[in-house]
Design a protein around this motif. Structure first.
Motif, PDB file in Angstrom:
ATOM      1  N   GLY A   4       0.826  -1.201   0.000  1.00 49.49           N
ATOM      2  CA  GLY A   4       0.000   0.000   0.000  1.00 49.49           C
ATOM      3  C   GLY A   4       0.855   1.242   0.000  1.00 49.49           C
ATOM      4  N   GLY A   5       0.191   2.373  -0.128  1.00 47.41           N
ATOM      5  CA  GLY A   5       0.918   3.629  -0.152  1.00 47.41           C
ATOM      6  C   GLY A   5       0.022   4.789   0.217  1.00 47.41           C
ATOM      7  N   LEU A   6       0.641   5.860   0.650  1.00 45.52           N
ATOM      8  CA  LEU A   6      -0.081   7.062   1.046  1.00 45.52           C
ATOM      9  C   LEU A   6       0.699   8.265   0.552  1.00 45.52           C
ATOM     10  N   SER A   7       0.023   9.148  -0.175  1.00 45.24           N
ATOM     11  CA  SER A   7       0.662  10.350  -0.676  1.00 45.24           C
ATOM     12  C   SER A   7       0.586  11.436   0.386  1.00 45.24           C
ATOM     13  N   LEU A   8       1.716  12.031   0.714  1.00 44.68           N
ATOM     14  CA  LEU A   8       1.768  13.078   1.736  1.00 44.68           C
ATOM     15  C   LEU A   8       1.841  14.473   1.123  1.00 44.68           C
ATOM     16  N   GLY A   9       2.065  14.555  -0.154  1.00 42.88           N
ATOM     17  CA  GLY A   9       2.178  15.844  -0.834  1.00 42.88           C
ATOM     18  C   GLY A   9       2.406  15.596  -2.305  1.00 42.88           C
ATOM     19  N   MET A  10       2.928  16.608  -2.979  1.00 40.11           N
ATOM     20  CA  MET A  10       3.162  16.474  -4.412  1.00 40.11           C
ATOM     21  C   MET A  10       4.236  15.426  -4.729  1.00 40.11           C
ATOM     22  N   ARG A  11       5.261  15.345  -3.885  1.00 42.24           N
ATOM     23  CA  ARG A  11       6.380  14.450  -4.181  1.00 42.24           C
ATOM     24  C   ARG A  11       6.722  13.500  -3.052  1.00 42.24           C
ATOM     25  N   GLU A  12       6.059  13.591  -1.932  1.00 47.96           N
ATOM     26  CA  GLU A  12       6.379  12.752  -0.795  1.00 47.96           C
ATOM     27  C   GLU A  12       5.337  11.655  -0.650  1.00 47.96           C
ATOM     28  N   LYS A  13       5.807  10.433  -0.318  1.00 47.37           N
ATOM     29  CA  LYS A  13       4.925   9.284  -0.147  1.00 47.37           C
ATOM     30  C   LYS A  13       5.416   8.433   0.994  1.00 47.37           C
ATOM     31  N   ILE A  14       4.498   7.678   1.561  1.00 49.23           N
ATOM     32  CA  ILE A  14       4.837   6.614   2.491  1.00 49.23           C
ATOM     33  C   ILE A  14       4.367   5.333   1.830  1.00 49.23           C
TER      34      ILE A  14
END
Length: 147
Positions: free
Chosen positions: A78-88
């Motif tokens: 899975g993944g989560l976008s934290l902003g335009m270029r940041e992800k977890i």
């Protein structure tokens, strides 16, 4: 001054005229036409080169899929976008799960989960929604900051 004029006249007008050759002295070369045999040779050569190219591409695809050990496969759970270029990203490697922070210039391991601490089972549909994943990541991060 007249000497320079004479030399210039000799250099530019008289010397080239001395070495000029009339058209009758030079035999004309025949122009070779392109035959169908030439086209066939070029076409066969092109097909051989393209065949070798596609064979190399096919071989690279087959070799890139080869893994050293079949048991340790990586997959993104899975993944989560934290902003335009940041992800977890939650990445499963064998029986371990890694929570990675991904930015354009860097990838950091935020947390490593093993055994019973894993967030999901081995089937990919267990964490399908971003909201569920984000809740789990928040819980893990909250637990990490308390520790």
């Amino acid at each position: 001054m007249p000497k320079k004029m004479i030399v210039a006249w000799l250099m530019f007008w008289w010397f080239p005229a001395c070495f000029a050759v009339t058209g009758a002295d030079v035999p004309k070369q025949t122009v070779r036409t392109i035959s169908s045999g030439d086209m066939l040779h070029w076409s066969v050569g092109l097909l051989i080169v393209l065949g070798m190219f596609f064979l190399c591409v096919w071989g690279m695809r087959k070799l890139s899929g080869v893994s050293v050990s079949g048991a340790e496969k990586m997959r993104i759970v899975g993944g989560l976008s934290l902003g335009m270029r940041e992800k977890i990203i939650l990445l499963q490697v064998g029986k371990k799960q890694l929570i990675l922070g991904v930015t354009p210039g860097r990838i950091d391991a935020l947390h490593v989960l093993e055994g019973d601490d894993c967030l999901s089972s081995s089937e990919p549909s267990s964490i399908a929604k971003d909201s569920g994943f984000s809740a789990i990541v928040k819980q893990v991060m909250k637990g990490r900051s308390d520790a």
